[in-house]
Motif scaffolding. Sequence first.
Motif, short mmCIF file in Angstrom:
data_model
loop_
_atom_site.label_atom_id
_atom_site.label_comp_id
_atom_site.label_asym_id
_atom_site.label_seq_id
_atom_site.Cartn_x
_atom_site.Cartn_y
_atom_site.Cartn_z
N GLU A 33 -19.83 6.86 14.76
CA GLU A 33 -20.16 7.92 13.80
C GLU A 33 -19.46 7.70 12.46
O GLU A 33 -19.51 8.56 11.57
N GLY A 34 -18.80 6.54 12.31
CA GLY A 34 -18.24 6.17 11.02
C GLY A 34 -16.79 6.47 10.78
O GLY A 34 -16.26 6.22 9.69
N PHE A 35 -16.09 7.02 11.77
CA PHE A 35 -14.66 7.32 11.59
C PHE A 35 -13.84 6.03 11.69
O PHE A 35 -14.23 5.08 12.38
N THR A 36 -12.71 6.00 11.01
CA THR A 36 -11.85 4.82 11.00
C THR A 36 -10.74 4.93 12.05
O THR A 36 -10.48 6.02 12.58
N THR A 37 -10.09 3.80 12.31
CA THR A 37 -8.96 3.80 13.25
C THR A 37 -7.85 4.73 12.76
O THR A 37 -7.23 5.45 13.56
N SER A 38 -7.60 4.73 11.45
CA SER A 38 -6.56 5.60 10.87
C SER A 38 -6.87 7.07 11.13
O SER A 38 -5.99 7.86 11.49
N GLU A 39 -8.14 7.45 10.95
CA GLU A 39 -8.55 8.85 11.14
C GLU A 39 -8.46 9.26 12.60
O GLU A 39 -7.99 10.35 12.93
N SER A 198 4.02 9.16 15.78
CA SER A 198 3.30 9.69 14.61
C SER A 198 3.73 8.99 13.32
O SER A 198 2.91 8.81 12.41
N VAL A 199 5.00 8.58 13.26
CA VAL A 199 5.50 7.86 12.08
C VAL A 199 4.73 6.54 11.91
O VAL A 199 4.30 6.18 10.80
N ILE A 200 4.51 5.84 13.02
CA ILE A 200 3.76 4.57 12.99
C ILE A 200 2.32 4.82 12.56
O ILE A 200 1.77 4.10 11.71
N VAL A 201 1.71 5.83 13.14
CA VAL A 201 0.30 6.15 12.85
C VAL A 201 0.12 6.54 11.37
O VAL A 201 -0.83 6.09 10.72
N LEU A 202 1.02 7.37 10.84
CA LEU A 202 0.92 7.81 9.44
C LEU A 202 1.21 6.66 8.48
O LEU A 202 0.62 6.58 7.39
N THR A 203 2.11 5.77 8.87
CA THR A 203 2.39 4.58 8.06
C THR A 203 1.15 3.70 7.97
O THR A 203 0.80 3.20 6.89
N PHE A 204 0.48 3.53 9.09
CA PHE A 204 -0.77 2.73 9.13
C PHE A 204 -1.84 3.40 8.27
O PHE A 204 -2.58 2.72 7.54
N LEU A 205 -1.94 4.73 8.35
CA LEU A 205 -2.91 5.47 7.54
C LEU A 205 -2.67 5.22 6.05
O LEU A 205 -3.63 5.00 5.29
N PHE A 206 -1.40 5.21 5.64
CA PHE A 206 -1.07 5.01 4.23
C PHE A 206 -1.44 3.60 3.76
O PHE A 206 -2.07 3.43 2.72
N PHE A 207 -1.04 2.59 4.54
CA PHE A 207 -1.24 1.20 4.11
C PHE A 207 -2.67 0.69 4.32
O PHE A 207 -3.11 -0.21 3.60
N ALA A 208 -3.39 1.26 5.29
CA ALA A 208 -4.74 0.74 5.61
C ALA A 208 -5.87 1.55 5.02
O ALA A 208 -7.00 1.08 4.95
N GLN A 209 -5.60 2.79 4.56
CA GLN A 209 -6.70 3.61 4.06
C GLN A 209 -6.38 4.36 2.78
O GLN A 209 -7.06 4.18 1.76
N ILE A 210 -5.37 5.20 2.78
CA ILE A 210 -5.09 6.06 1.63
C ILE A 210 -4.45 5.29 0.47
O ILE A 210 -4.88 5.40 -0.69
N GLY A 211 -3.42 4.48 0.77
CA GLY A 211 -2.71 3.74 -0.27
C GLY A 211 -3.61 2.82 -1.08
O GLY A 211 -3.62 2.89 -2.33
N PRO A 212 -4.37 1.93 -0.43
CA PRO A 212 -5.24 1.00 -1.17
C PRO A 212 -6.31 1.70 -2.01
O PRO A 212 -6.86 1.10 -2.92
N LEU A 213 -6.58 2.95 -1.68
CA LEU A 213 -7.60 3.71 -2.43
C LEU A 213 -7.10 4.06 -3.83
O LEU A 213 -7.89 4.12 -4.79
N TYR A 214 -5.78 4.25 -3.98
CA TYR A 214 -5.21 4.70 -5.25
C TYR A 214 -4.32 3.65 -5.92
O TYR A 214 -3.93 3.83 -7.07
N SER A 215 -3.98 2.58 -5.21
CA SER A 215 -3.10 1.56 -5.77
C SER A 215 -3.71 0.16 -5.62
O SER A 215 -4.03 -0.26 -4.50
N GLU A 216 -3.87 -0.53 -6.74
CA GLU A 216 -4.42 -1.89 -6.71
C GLU A 216 -3.47 -2.86 -6.01
O GLU A 216 -3.90 -3.80 -5.35
#
Length: 327
Positions: A33-39, A198-216
């Motif tokens: 259904e299109g959800f990511t591993t991070s989500e 949860s720390v590991i999961v949130l770190t992965f969310l930042f580096f694999a999805q949210i971070g690259p969206l706002y930082s080149e």
Amino acid sequence: MKKKNILKGVLFVGFGASIYGMLATFVKMSYKEGFTTSEVTTAQFALGLAGLLILNFIQTTTSKKKLPTPSRKEYRTLLMAGTSLGCTSLFYYISVQYIAVSIAIVLLMQSVWFSVVVESFITKKFPNAKKVVATVIVLLGTVLATNLVNLEVKLDWHGIFWGLLAAASFTMTMFTSNTLATHLPVLRKSMIMLTGGSVIVLTFLFFAQIGPLYSENLRSFYLNFTENTHHIRPFDYSIFWTYGFILALFGTIIPPILFNLGFPDTGLGLGSIISSLELPVSVTMAFVLLNEQVILIQWIGILLILMAIVLMNLPSKKEKLIAEELN
């Protein structure tokens, strides 16, 4: 009374393993259904942690006696140990992106012989003949269960790599869960370990999805590991009310509680045998809900792995004699 307690323990452990075995199928469905591993992992751990916080609060306020609390050292240790919990889910869910659920669960079950290797390093003793034979059977069963004997079958090495990493991480989770702060209430201990995960999961969310969206710079860093940019997008919060509740319930709340309720009555040996129900349940769910093809030779491999788990946990003659003397 004793038989009744054993039966109760078997039911708890069996039900917990069956529920946990369904998890990967729901993860695969969420991917479709299109959800990511991070989500998926973020929703599972966030809702799971919220659920455990509520249950822990209820237990604390309704308990007639003061429940033991962890020391600062124990708290830090459990947080660190919990990171393996986060890694297991993360690696396992990444693996099912590349390979079938029925193959991924077989790779996860390599923790059976991984634990033998780790135990031999810790005790500095070579494993006994029973464990060596069981390990060989597991490896043979794995070859059949993954259908490697069919030369036409091509397994994505990414899936195999992440699946084996999940097995290694799961091995660490099992060892830490059974040895660290065993005097603490189940819910409190699970909550602290889940916080570490949860720390590991949130770190992965930042580096694999949210971070690259706002930082080149983070985007460039991310692209060193993969060319897939599909995951770089805003977080889809609908995961929380679609699959999040099921994933949290089936992955981080119900199974640990049932295991901790059941294992004291079954014992580690019988409990390990019963918990291996996770393997056939997971494969069957993938077969029924995802229409994954599972041929006869794969079922034979799965049966061999289950037999190895039973063999590994059967008491030796010496252990039987000691038990008879104690009785």
